[in-house]
Design an enzyme around this catalytic site. Structure first.
Site, PDB file in Angstrom:
ATOM      1  N   LYS A   1       0.690  -0.985  -0.033  1.00 56.01           N
ATOM      2  CA  LYS A   1      -0.046   0.268  -0.311  1.00 56.01           C
ATOM      3  C   LYS A   1       1.104   1.488  -0.080  1.00 56.01           C
ATOM      4  O   LYS A   1       1.236   1.679   0.590  1.00 56.01           O
ATOM      5  CB  LYS A   1      -1.247   0.332   1.072  1.00 56.01           C
ATOM      6  CG  LYS A   1      -2.027   1.469   1.113  1.00 56.01           C
ATOM      7  CD  LYS A   1      -2.945   1.383   2.790  1.00 56.01           C
ATOM      8  CE  LYS A   1      -4.127   2.263   3.197  1.00 56.01           C
ATOM      9  NZ  LYS A   1      -4.701   1.427   3.716  1.00 56.01           N
TER      10      LYS A   1
ATOM     11  N   ASP B   1     -14.678   2.147   9.054  1.00 53.66           N
ATOM     12  CA  ASP B   1     -14.626   1.909   7.765  1.00 53.66           C
ATOM     13  C   ASP B   1     -15.051   0.914   7.427  1.00 53.66           C
ATOM     14  O   ASP B   1     -14.497   0.413   7.187  1.00 53.66           O
ATOM     15  CB  ASP B   1     -13.668   2.954   7.501  1.00 53.66           C
ATOM     16  CG  ASP B   1     -14.309   3.488   5.870  1.00 53.66           C
ATOM     17  OD1 ASP B   1     -15.189   3.162   5.650  1.00 53.66           O
ATOM     18  OD2 ASP B   1     -13.257   3.179   4.857  1.00 53.66           O
TER      19      ASP B   1
END
Length: 632
Positions: A333, A429
């Site tokens: 990432k 989230d």
């Protein structure tokens, strides 16, 4: 002469002990596909190759026999076994697996060895902790204390040892060994043994106990189970220094100290700068340092972060598939520094999950910093994210059983964050895009960039909104009221999406144009739960009563009042029950009012300091928008 030879042979037989007492075995649920008809034959050939390479008591063998048939296998014996006993233990494991398993994976674990095979590379993975405690309690004075000290020393020393192996005894009343698979990293070994050590505490005063994991093994007993000459000097911080070496090296050491100290002065300042970010990430916590990766290696592994290697894109950067030099596939990432939140996102993920290990959480393997580039390295998930299978390119491929298993996995991961970690972690989230699936469709929660810690003495926190509208709870999106019940609400929304195969922000295809949550409430109140099920599912795949139970649990999670939502441990209990046992009736609150403390501006959608009705909140919360945290 013959009598002497027979006596020697009998003595060898008596001493021989391959330790094939079974600690557990199992087979994968994945059946061999039709396009790989020779997989089991190839597996057995791989086992033969593995046996031929087991002279060092550890071996791996990975072979690709055809485009559709790859076999990865690993075997490891305890270092104290003789070569002959190691092979005997291995052969016993092979017999168990070949007799019981005709699937894409399987394992057999004995006291003396373990064997595992899969259709994918599992060499650096951990998980699936198994515990066995003896039925007898020890009455020896000080046994429990000595056992705890010895196991504590082993968990620290073993990752520092050659071949990740250590055997020791304490005052001839407790004996113990610890061992990690040689393919895992030192950090992986540490984490695995820490989990094993924690599990063995449940054995309390038992005379013996064993914990086995796919990547490590720890055992203790009040009886010696390895030869006396196999004990290992433990490498512990501040221990094991040889007195003669200290005396002999005093003069030379003093001179060397002056030289080294002078040299280090040249590097001190640059090293401080280089480590400043990591020090800031860890802060004053007791978390261990994450594994540090070379930027050059990651750049090479991702083909210079090419578009061909890109497998996803989040709010603050892209994710790339990377193949490291040891052929391990990982996900990298790369955070986009154009976003003001990128550095905080990086710090939050590393701080929170460096040492958080659970089978339903996407594991952080390490990180890398180079200038303004911030990289996080994760275990690679073959099937990517859940949203692809609900309403993306793979829509309709999930069976009902797979959907139920994914819901269970999500629940277990969230429960660990809320209730089983040493402090409460709120993810903030939870959504299908942040639920990853491995090749067995096991759910793993990912993306902890927005996660927050909740102090022990607080039931909630007040903070500005950050998350994805359409999944977040009304009290948080509108009032900034953050508690673990925010994740519960999001989980309920995702449950409805999994059941229906619909995105929460999409409207019904008919003339009513209703969002998923509103339609779910109507069907629930009319006792028409089955009408919510994804039309892509075969009617024979599920039972109406099971659907009813799942919908009822989801509706409990999405109630407007936070206190009415169950805890995640309660959700797991209800999911595990039969029918609707233990599932109370959800109630749709007619209206609620929150003082709005956040300004949201997206697609001409504004919220100011005023009261909000439920209908206003429904409109607000069903817009699929991801917003940065205004705090940052």
């Amino acid at each position: 002469m013959i009598i002497w030879w027979v006596g020697v042979m009998l003595l060898q037989v008596v001493k021989s002990d391959p330790q094939t007492w079974s600690l557990g075995d199992g087979c994968s649920n994945e059946v061999v596909p039709n396009d790989a008809p020779n997989f089991l034959t190839d597996r057995d050939a791989t086992f033969r190759q593995l046996r031929a390479n087991l002279s060092d008591k550890f071996a791996t063998a990975d072979t690709k026999f055809s485009p559709t048939s790859s076999v990865y296998a690993m075997a490891q014996c305890r270092n104290y076994l003789s070569p002959a006993d190691c092979l005997a233990c291995f052969d016993a494991a092979v017999r168990v697996i070949t007799t019981n398993c005709s699937t894409l994976g399987g394992r057999a674990v004995f006291d003396g060895c373990f064997l595992r095979y899969e259709s994918y590379n599992f060499y650096q993975r951990t998980g699936d902790n198994w515990l066995r405690c003896d039925d007898v309690s020890s009455s020896a004075a000080g046994f429990s204390e000595e056992k705890t000290r010895l196991l504590s020393d082993l968990k620290v020393a073993t990752p520092r040892m050659k071949e990740y192996y250590a055997a020791s005894q304490r005052n001839t009343i407790v004996y113990a060994v610890a061992q990690c698979a040689r393919t895992v990293t030192q950090l992986g070994c540490q984490g695995c043994l820490q989990t094993a050590y924690n599990s063995l505490q449940d054995c309390r005063d038992a005379t013996g106990g064993r914990v086995t994991d796919v990547a490590c093994f720890m055992r203790y007993s009040n009886q010696s189970f390895f030869p006396g000459n196999q004990t290992t000097p433990l490498k512990l911080p501040g221990k094991g220094i040889d007195e003669k070496a200290v005396i002999g090296g005093t003069v030379g050491g003093s001179l060397l100290f002056v030289i080294v100290a002078t040299t280090l002065m040249w590097f001190k300042f640059s090293r401080q700068l280089k480590n400043a970010l990591i020090a800031n990430i860890l802060g004053a916590t007791q978390l261990q340092l994450p594994n540090r990766y070379s930027y050059t290696d990651l750049k090479e592994a991702t083909n210079n972060f090419s578009e061909d290697n890109k497998i996803g894109k989040g709010a603050f950067g892209a994710v790339y598939k990377a193949t490291l030099r040891n052929d391990t596939v990982v996900a990298v990432k790369k955070l986009d520094m154009k976003h003001s939140r990128a550095k905080e996102d990086f710090e939050s993920e590393v701080r929170l999950i460096s040492n958080v290990h659970h089978r339903n959480l996407n594991r952080l393997l390490g990180c890398c910093t180079k200038g303004s580039d911030l990289l996080l390295v994760y275990e690679f998930m073959e099937n990517k994210s859940l949203d692809r299978f609900l309403y993306g390119q793979n829509r309709g491929l999930l069976s009902w059983k797979q959907r139920v298993d994914i819901i269970f996995g999500m629940a277990k991961g969230i429960a660990f964050l809320h209730e089983d970690y040493h402090t409460t972690i709120i993810h903030r989230d939870i959504k299908p895009g942040n639920i990853l699936l491995n090749n067995h469709f096991q759910a793993k929660i990912a993306d902890f960039g927005l996660a927050r810690l909740l102090p022990e003495n607080q039931t909630h926190a007040s903070t500005n909104f950050a998350g994805t509208l359409g999944y977040t709870a009304p009290e948080y999106a509108i009032g900034g009221h953050l508690s673990e019940k925010v994740d519960i609400y999001s989980f309920g929304i995702v449950m409805l999406e999994i059941i229906s195969g619909r995105r929460s922000t999409d409207v019904t295809p008919d003339s009513t144009y209703e969002y998923l949550l509103k339609e779910a409430w109507k069907l629930y109140e009319k006792d028409m739960h089955q009408n919510l099920v994804d039309v892509a599912l075969n009617l024979n795949e599920y039972q109406v009563e099971e659907v009813k139970k799942m919908v009822e649990i989801a509706m409990l999670c999405v109630q407007s009042t936070p206190s009415s939502r169950p805890t995640m441990s309660r959700v797991i209990f209800m999911l595990s029950g039969d029918g609707s046992v233990g599932v109370q009736r959800a109630v749709r609150t007619p209206s609620f009012s929150y003082e709005v403390g956040v300004h949201i501006d997206n697609d001409s959608l504004h919220s100011t300091q005023e009261s909000a009705s439920e209908s206003d909140a429904t409109t607000l919360l069903t817009r699929g928008v991801t917003l940065p945290d205004p705090e940052k």
